[in-house]
Structures are given as structure tokens and as C-alpha cells.
Design a protein around this motif. Structure first.
Motif, PDB file in Angstrom:
ATOM      1  N   ASP A 442       0.830  -1.213   0.000  1.00 20.43           N
ATOM      2  CA  ASP A 442       0.000   0.000   0.000  1.00 20.43           C
ATOM      3  C   ASP A 442       0.860   1.258   0.000  1.00 20.43           C
ATOM      4  O   ASP A 442       0.526   2.255  -0.646  1.00 20.43           O
ATOM      5  CB  ASP A 442      -0.933   0.009   1.211  1.00 20.43           C
ATOM      6  CG  ASP A 442      -2.054  -1.003   1.089  1.00 20.43           C
ATOM      7  OD1 ASP A 442      -2.276  -1.502  -0.037  1.00 20.43           O
ATOM      8  OD2 ASP A 442      -2.702  -1.317   2.106  1.00 20.43           O
ATOM      9  N   ALA A 443       1.975   1.214   0.737  1.00 19.72           N
ATOM     10  CA  ALA A 443       2.850   2.378   0.812  1.00 19.72           C
ATOM     11  C   ALA A 443       3.456   2.703  -0.546  1.00 19.72           C
ATOM     12  O   ALA A 443       3.699   3.870  -0.865  1.00 19.72           O
ATOM     13  CB  ALA A 443       3.955   2.143   1.844  1.00 19.72           C
ATOM     14  N   TRP A 444       3.670   1.675  -1.357  1.00 22.54           N
ATOM     15  CA  TRP A 444       4.284   1.884  -2.665  1.00 22.54           C
ATOM     16  C   TRP A 444       3.267   2.187  -3.755  1.00 22.54           C
ATOM     17  O   TRP A 444       3.599   2.778  -4.768  1.00 22.54           O
ATOM     18  CB  TRP A 444       5.085   0.636  -3.070  1.00 22.54           C
ATOM     19  CG  TRP A 444       6.391   0.506  -2.367  1.00 22.54           C
ATOM     20  CD1 TRP A 444       6.712   0.962  -1.114  1.00 22.54           C
ATOM     21  CD2 TRP A 444       7.564  -0.129  -2.862  1.00 22.54           C
ATOM     22  NE1 TRP A 444       7.997   0.641  -0.806  1.00 22.54           N
ATOM     23  CE2 TRP A 444       8.560  -0.029  -1.862  1.00 22.54           C
ATOM     24  CE3 TRP A 444       7.868  -0.777  -4.045  1.00 22.54           C
ATOM     25  CZ2 TRP A 444       9.842  -0.553  -2.018  1.00 22.54           C
ATOM     26  CZ3 TRP A 444       9.137  -1.313  -4.206  1.00 22.54           C
ATOM     27  CH2 TRP A 444      10.103  -1.189  -3.201  1.00 22.54           C
ATOM     28  N   HIS A 445       2.020   1.775  -3.573  1.00 28.08           N
ATOM     29  CA  HIS A 445       1.067   1.858  -4.672  1.00 28.08           C
ATOM     30  C   HIS A 445      -0.152   2.733  -4.389  1.00 28.08           C
ATOM     31  O   HIS A 445      -0.965   2.929  -5.274  1.00 28.08           O
ATOM     32  CB  HIS A 445       0.588   0.446  -5.052  1.00 28.08           C
ATOM     33  CG  HIS A 445       1.670  -0.430  -5.606  1.00 28.08           C
ATOM     34  ND1 HIS A 445       2.484  -1.173  -4.778  1.00 28.08           N
ATOM     35  CD2 HIS A 445       2.091  -0.670  -6.870  1.00 28.08           C
ATOM     36  CE1 HIS A 445       3.353  -1.842  -5.535  1.00 28.08           C
ATOM     37  NE2 HIS A 445       3.131  -1.557  -6.792  1.00 28.08           N
ATOM     38  N   GLU A 446      -0.279   3.247  -3.168  1.00 19.82           N
ATOM     39  CA  GLU A 446      -1.415   4.103  -2.854  1.00 19.82           C
ATOM     40  C   GLU A 446      -0.931   5.358  -2.147  1.00 19.82           C
ATOM     41  O   GLU A 446      -0.315   5.276  -1.084  1.00 19.82           O
ATOM     42  CB  GLU A 446      -2.429   3.368  -1.965  1.00 19.82           C
ATOM     43  CG  GLU A 446      -3.094   2.178  -2.640  1.00 19.82           C
ATOM     44  CD  GLU A 446      -4.159   1.552  -1.756  1.00 19.82           C
ATOM     45  OE1 GLU A 446      -4.497   2.163  -0.700  1.00 19.82           O
ATOM     46  OE2 GLU A 446      -4.654   0.470  -2.097  1.00 19.82           O
TER      47      GLU A 446
END
Length: 718
Positions: A442-446
Motif C-alpha cells: 500500500d505504501a508503494w502503490h497508494e
């Protein structure tokens, strides 16, 4: 695959000869295909017939299709994953009602993540049956855990009357438990060669204490050694298995399991052995802060073995003891807890604390109470007022349910047998890895959603991890309910009084502009690691619209796993974090491609070696050669294992174990943790474990980890 579409073969990739019963069936197929390949999907557009009003056209795409339309100057920008990807599926309806593939674009302009596809929102509920079973299993575990947790406050139950002294000086194990432990350790070490375990024998050569930790626990500690909780809750509450947990916290405020132990008693000898063994497994690196229960034996052991660590008592331990220690004032207990809480959390000076403490003792006639006298004498070990400059990373809260340690409660209850716990232990590890991987994904994609035009919020949104940013965001929004008044100004700085209308309290904030130093009486930064609303409103009114770099802790940023400091001006910090994240994503792509064959593997290793050399040439090698880091990294890059012409061995996560062939470091005089590069993201650490020491001196209680003899073990301990 369901039968609501027809296709010539079982291949999931869209083909021109495919037909579907409806556009919804076409989308379900595209989602299945996307999940197998590794990307998220979205319904891009659809069109109805003007005459019949029925759908005649639909287009589905990768979630990264198109470009972000919103301006970077928007006051309240929304997060967007769009990066111009063209991958899509366009279907149209024929006269007979069937749907056919009009156009299919296969290529993406970004990496695909088949192993992590289930994290995409479009795929999270794709298998409702599997999800339902897992949820019911977790609810059952939580229900059982809650039931047994409630028993802790019921003094009449026989289960809580077990005497720890009755167990003697050896572990109280059921028949077959010792062999089961041995089998588990052997299995874990076979799957994880760096798995560490050790045993302690009593004078009769019977098992007294056991400790173990896996490679991930060792790796996690190398990054997050600032705060460690030694949790003896299950021993103190007389659970059937005397389990001790070593718990840390990562940059997503998630619990880390840094070791497990079974102990025979709570003696000084036991805690000395346990802490010494744990410290040996961790390469001798002492934590900065140690959190424990209020226990004299544990305090003695920590003072002896961890003299440089700051030792504190968990607040929830203190609150948990109140009903038992003050049961003689049971009818006034709720009132006492309310006053006690105010004294602990709302005393901003030592004078104020002493005054409130004295009133508390007077009101409830407790001046002669031994327990209250003892915790007052130890107040520097647990009262927040006396813990200036200390951050507990979510490991010390008022109640256990709020603490990260409570994560483990659903895997063990007061009646759990060793066999049951060891079965749950594997599930525990699986769940932890899954949740951590999801947080990283999530940290990388949102991108986080911004809720105000605050420059502080916008700047920190690309620096902090999601969970910390959400907490910081609460402070940014809370600043709107604060009003400040200048009290005095001198050569040391300006002192303000900030009225917090939400909490109905006044706080003193000191600001030194020349040194960019700010300090608030609430001590949120000291305890949690990010600035409070009171400091934010002072910065804002002083014309400062960026967080000083000294108040950005690297352990809460996306670059927490980087070996190098990100200190500097905020724009430099943001740039470093962006570069770090970009390189991590590229490294993942290289790992995926490089593991496909021996040829691609050799190409990837060669590229890494060349990249290290070029980075050294660019930066200059003098600073890194001082500590040998450049040589260490180059040696690791150049000493790649030779797999020969056969197939490459793949671990349980479907990845090539890159640490093969790198020896562990150890000696009979002691073990020193191998220095290893810490610049890889958590994804790569999970997939490619770094080498750690495995073993202990052979004279250590007569047994070295991994060198048990079945016959000896069975003869002496079964």
C-alpha cells in the motif's frame, strides 16, 4: 473459471476468438487474467444503445491507465495511481447478444506483481469462500482469546491459582513436548538455515529454559532496535505455557516478533540466561529502550546485561495491577483510576505531579500502601513526565488492547498446550508476514489522501509511512482548534501558551528560531516521534511552513530500511525518499527478471556489481572505505553462488535465496553479527534473507544451537 463466457482453451490471456455472455462476464474474466499476471483493474467506460438502452460497449483497464488530471497545486489533491499505462480490454456487443473482444492492449509501462496481486483492491474479495473461511477462523481465535483474557481478573478461578514455584527449576512439559520442540527447531532450521535456538539445562540435566528466533526476527532487529518489549504477561498470569515474547515495532507501527522463550521461573538466573542468549542472537547489539513488567529480578538482569539501555515499565502493566493491589478500596476503584490517570497523564511538571500524587493518597487514605510507595519510588521508570526524549513506538499504552503486544493474544490463551501454541506459532508468522507485506504494498502503490491545504500535511505525505502519516494528519487538523498567546521572548527563544480547545487544556511551547528547535509540554514528539498540533500552530504563526529535519525520525519514513541517514533539509529528505523508493521498485523488477534463468541471474549479479562500483566512483570512496563497507558490499556482490547448469533452487516464497554460499560468522569466543547492507526494502528482506550468525559457543550450557543429538535429548529429557 465460471462458464458464463466461452473460450477455445483454458489460457487466461484474452484472444480474438473469445465470446462472453455479458460485459460483466467479460470484466470478471479480465479480473481473473489481471490477477494471474499481477495488476489491478478498473471499469474505464461503458455505453448504452440510444434505442434499446442496453449496454453495447465497455472498456476495462489497468488501474494505472491514463494520466493524473489534477494539478499539483490543487488544495485538496486526491491520491491517484495513474502513470500513463495503456493496458486495456475493449469489448462490444453483437446482434445475437454475445460480447466479443474488440481490442486488447497487453503491454504495461510498469512492473507486474503476480505474487502480490491479491493486495489490489479489485482482487481482494475475488475468492469470497476462502476469505469467509479465514475470517471465521480469525473471529473464532479472537473470541476464545477474549474469553480467556476476561478470566485474568477473576481471582477465584483455579486456572489462575497455579503456583510458579510448583514447577520447580525445570520446564513443566507434557509427554512428547520436548521431542516436539526438537522437531520444530529442526524443521525451522531446515527451512531457514539462520534460524537460532538455544537451551538451558538445570543441574539434573533437565530442560529449564528455551529460546528461539527466526531470520526475519534477526533482520527486523537490525533496523528497529530502538525499542524492545520483554513481555512476560503469559508467565505472570500463570498460563499453561510459560511463554515470553520479545516484541518490537516497525515503521508501519506493526509488531515485530524478535524472539520467543519458554522459562521455568522468574528468577534472576533465568532472566540473566534469557537476556544474555537473546543479546547473543542479536549480535551483541543492545536496544536503546527496554520495556518490561515491574519485576525486581528482571530489573536486576537488565541492569547487569544492558547497562546502556534505558529501562522502563509498560504503562498497561501498571494499570493492570491496580485492581489486585488495591482490592481493599474496590468500591472506590473507578474513582481512584480516574484520579490516577489524571495524575499520570496531565502532570506537566514534577511539582504538579507530586502535588496530585499527594492529594490522591490523602483522598483514598493510601499513604501507608506499600505498592503505591514502591511505584512512586520507581516513578522515573514509568511516569511519562520523567521520560523526556523517549519514544516507545506504540509499545507502551494505558491498556494492553491498545498495545502492539496484544496482536499475539489471539494465538495463545491460558489453557493452550505447547502443541496448540506451536501450531498457532506458524499461523502467527504467516499472518505477520502477510500484514507487513500488505502495508509495504500500500505504501508503494497508494498515495495518502490529503484533508487540508496545510503545507505540513502535503510535505510529510511523501515522507512518512501511511500509518504514521494518518496520526500526524490528526495533529495537523487539530491545529485548527488551537489558539496561541506569546508569553515571553528572550535570547533563548519565544515561549507561547497554546490553548487546545479540543482537549480543553493549555500547553507551553518553546520555540528557538535560530536553532530550529521547538519543545511542547505535551511531549508528543518525545513519546511518539512526530510533532504535535501545538508545535505545528507555533511554527505556522512564526512563518515556518516546513517541519525541521531534526523532527523527522527516519524510523517512521519510507526509508526506514536504508542504512544511510536521511537527515538534511526537508526538500533533500523528500528527494532522498523518492529516489530510495524508485530504486527499491527497480530492484524488485531486477530480482523478478534475474531469477528466471541462470543466464539472467548472472547478468543481474554482474549489473549489481558494476552499479556498486559506479556509485562508489560517483560518490567518492573515502568515507565508505573507512569502515570497509565498500569492500564488504563488493565482496558480497562478487561472491555470488555458483548454481551450475542445473535448475536454481527456489525457496518457499518462490524466490531464489541470494544469501546461499555466504558463510555465517562465529567463534568459540563469541559471535559478532556480520555487517550486511541494509539498503533493501522489506520486500527483499522477506524474499532474500540476509546472513546472520547462527550458533553459540560450544561450551554454552554444553549444547550449541542446531547440534542436538536425538538420543541424548530423549534419554535425558523425555
Amino acid at each position: 473459471m465460471e462458464s458464463n463466457f466461452t473460450m477455445a482453451s483454458s489460457d487466461l490471456e484474452p484472444r480474438e476468438d473469445m465470446e462472453f455472455e455479458s460485459h460483466e462476464a467479460a470484466y470478471e474474466f479480465y479480473k481473473e487474467y489481471a490477477k494471474s499476471v499481477g495488476f489491478g483493474t478498473a471499469k474505464l467506460s461503458s455505453r448504452r444503445s440510444r434505442a434499446s438502452k442496453e449496454f453495447i460497449d465497455a472498456k476495462f483497464s489497468c488501474i494505472r491507465y491514463g494520466n493524473k488530471q489534477q494539478s499539483d497545486d490543487a488544495i485538496n489533491p486526491r491520491p491517484s495511481p495513474k502513470i500513463g499505462c495503456k493496458a486495456s480490454l475493449h469489448v462490444k456487443r453483437k446482434q445475437d447478444g454475445k460480447w466479443y473482444m474488440y481490442n486488447f492492449v497487453k503491454e504495461h509501462n510498469h512492473e507486474l506483481l503476480p505474487a502480490q496481486a491479491h493486495f489490489f483492491r479489485s482482487h481482494r474479495d475475488l475468492d469470497p469462500l476462502k476469505s469467509d473461511v479465514r475470517m471465521r477462523k480469525r473471529k473464532l481465535l479472537a473470541s476464545v482469546s477474549k474469553q480467556f483474557s476476561a478470566y485474568q481478573n477473576v481471582g477465584c478461578l483455579d486456572i489462575l491459582k497455579r503456583s510458579q514455584h510448583a514447577k520447580g527449576r525445570s520446564l513443566s512439559l507434557e509427554a512428547g513436548d520436548a521431542q516436539m520442540l526438537l522437531d520444530l527447531f529442526m524443521q525451522m532450521q531446515e527451512e531457514d538455515p539462520k534460524f537460532f535456538y538455544a537451551v538451558d539445562m538445570n543441574e539434573e540435566h533437565r530442560l529449564r529454559n528455551v529460546f528461539w528466533v527466526d531470520t526475519k526476527g534477526l533482520t527486523d532487529y537490525s533496523y528497529f532496535s530502538d525499542v524492545v518489549s520483554f513481555d512476560t504477561t503469559y508467565v505472570r498470569n500463570n498460563y499453561k505455557i510459560p511463554l515470553v515474547l520479545f516484541v518490537g515495532s516497525n515503521h508501519h507501527i506493526q509488531p515485530l516478533l524478535l524472539g520467543c522463550a519458554l522459562i521455568a521461573d522468574e528468577s534472576v538466573h533465568t532472566f540473566l540466561w534469557l537476556i544474555q542468549t537473546w543479546l547473543m542472537a542479536m549480535g551483541g547489539q543492545s536496544p536503546q529502550v527496554v520495556l518490561t513488567d515491574e519485576n525486581d529480578a528482571l530489573k536486576t538482569a537488565i541492569t547487569e546485561l544492558l547497562p546502556d539501555a534505558r529501562h522502563y515499565f509498560c504503562l498497561w502493566h501498571m494499570f493492570e495491577k491496580i485492581p489486585k493491589q488495591l482490592e481493599h478500596i474496590n468500591i472506590w476503584l473507578d474513582d481512584f483510576v480516574e484520579k490516577f490517570t489524571k495524575c499520570i497523564y496531565r502532570s506537566w511538571t514534577e511539582e504538579q505531579f507530586d502535588k496530585r500524587w499527594s492529594k490522591l493518597l490523602e483522598k483514598f487514605e493510601l499513604r501507608d500502601d506499600e505498592w503505591l510507595r514502591s511505584i512512586y519510588e520507581n516513578r522515573i521508570h514509568w511516569v511519562p513526565l520523567f521520560m523526556r526524549g523517549i519514544s516507545f513506538a506504540g509499545l507502551s499504552t494505558r491498556s494492553r488492547s491498545e498495545c502492539l503486544n496484544s496482536f499475539f493474544d489471539k494465538y495463545v490463551n491460558a489453557e493452550s498446550s505447547l502443541r496448540e501454541f506451536l501450531e498457532q506459532y506458524k499461523l502467527l508468522l504467516c499472518d505477520r508476514y502477510e500484514e507487513e507485506a500488505k502495508a509495504e504494498f500500500d505504501a508503494w502503490h497508494e498515495a495518502p489522501e490529503l484533508k487540508s491545504p496545510s503545507p505540513f500535511e502535503k510535505q510529510m505525505s511523501c515522507v512518512y509511512t501511511h500509518e504514521i502519516f494518518k496520526k500526524f494528519q490528526v495533529e495537523v487538523l487539530g491545529a485548527a482548534a488551537c489558539h496561541l498567546k506569546k508569553e515571553k521572548e528572550d535570547e533563548t527563544g519565544i515561549t507561547y501558551t497554546v490553548k487546545d480547545f479540543e482537549n480543553n487544556q493549555d500547553f507551553t511551547v518553546e520555540w528557538n528560531e535560530s536553532r530550529s528547535e521547538i519543545c511542547c509540554l505535551c511531549r508528543l514528539f518525545e513519546q511518539h516521534g512526530y510533532l504535535c498540533r501545538h508545535a505545528i500552530v507555533v511554527l505556522q504563526m512564526s512563518g515556518v511552513f516546513s517541519i525541521p529535519s531534526k523532527y523527522i525520525l527516519q524510523r517512521w519514513t519510507s526509508a526506514a530500511l536504508s542504512r544511510h541517514s536521511i537527515s538534511g533539509k526537508l526538500d533533500e529528505v523528500q528527494a532522498k525518499v523518492r529516489r530510495y523508493n524508485d530504486l527499491c521498485q527497480r530492484a524488485l523488477i531486477l530480482a523478478e527478471e534475474g531469477s528466471l534463468s541462470i543466464e539472467s541471474y548472472n547478468v543481474a549479479v554482474s549489473a549489481i556489481r558494476d552499479a556498486f562500483q559506479q556509485c562508489d566512483d560517483t560518490r567518492g570512496t573515502h568515507s565508505r572505505l573507512c569502515d570497509g563497507e565498500s569492500d564488504t558490499r563488493m565482496n558480497e556482490a562478487s561472491s555470488a553462488p555458483e548454481f551450475g547448469s542445473g535448475d536454481i533452487n527456489v525457496n518457499s516464497r518462490g524466490r531464489v535465496p541470494l544469501d546461499r554460499g555466504i558463510p555465517a560468522v562465529g567463534s568459540e569466543q563469541g559471535f559478532t553479527q556480520m555487517e550486511t547492507p541494509n539498503t533493501r526494502p522489506a520486500h527483499l528482506h522477506n524474499m532474500f534473507p540476509l546472513p546472520f550468525n547462527n550458533g553459540m559457543p560450544s561450551m554454552y550450557r554444553g549444547i550449541a544451537p542446531g547440534q542436538f543429538h536425538h538420543a541424548t535429548w530423549q534419554e535425558k529429557h523425555l
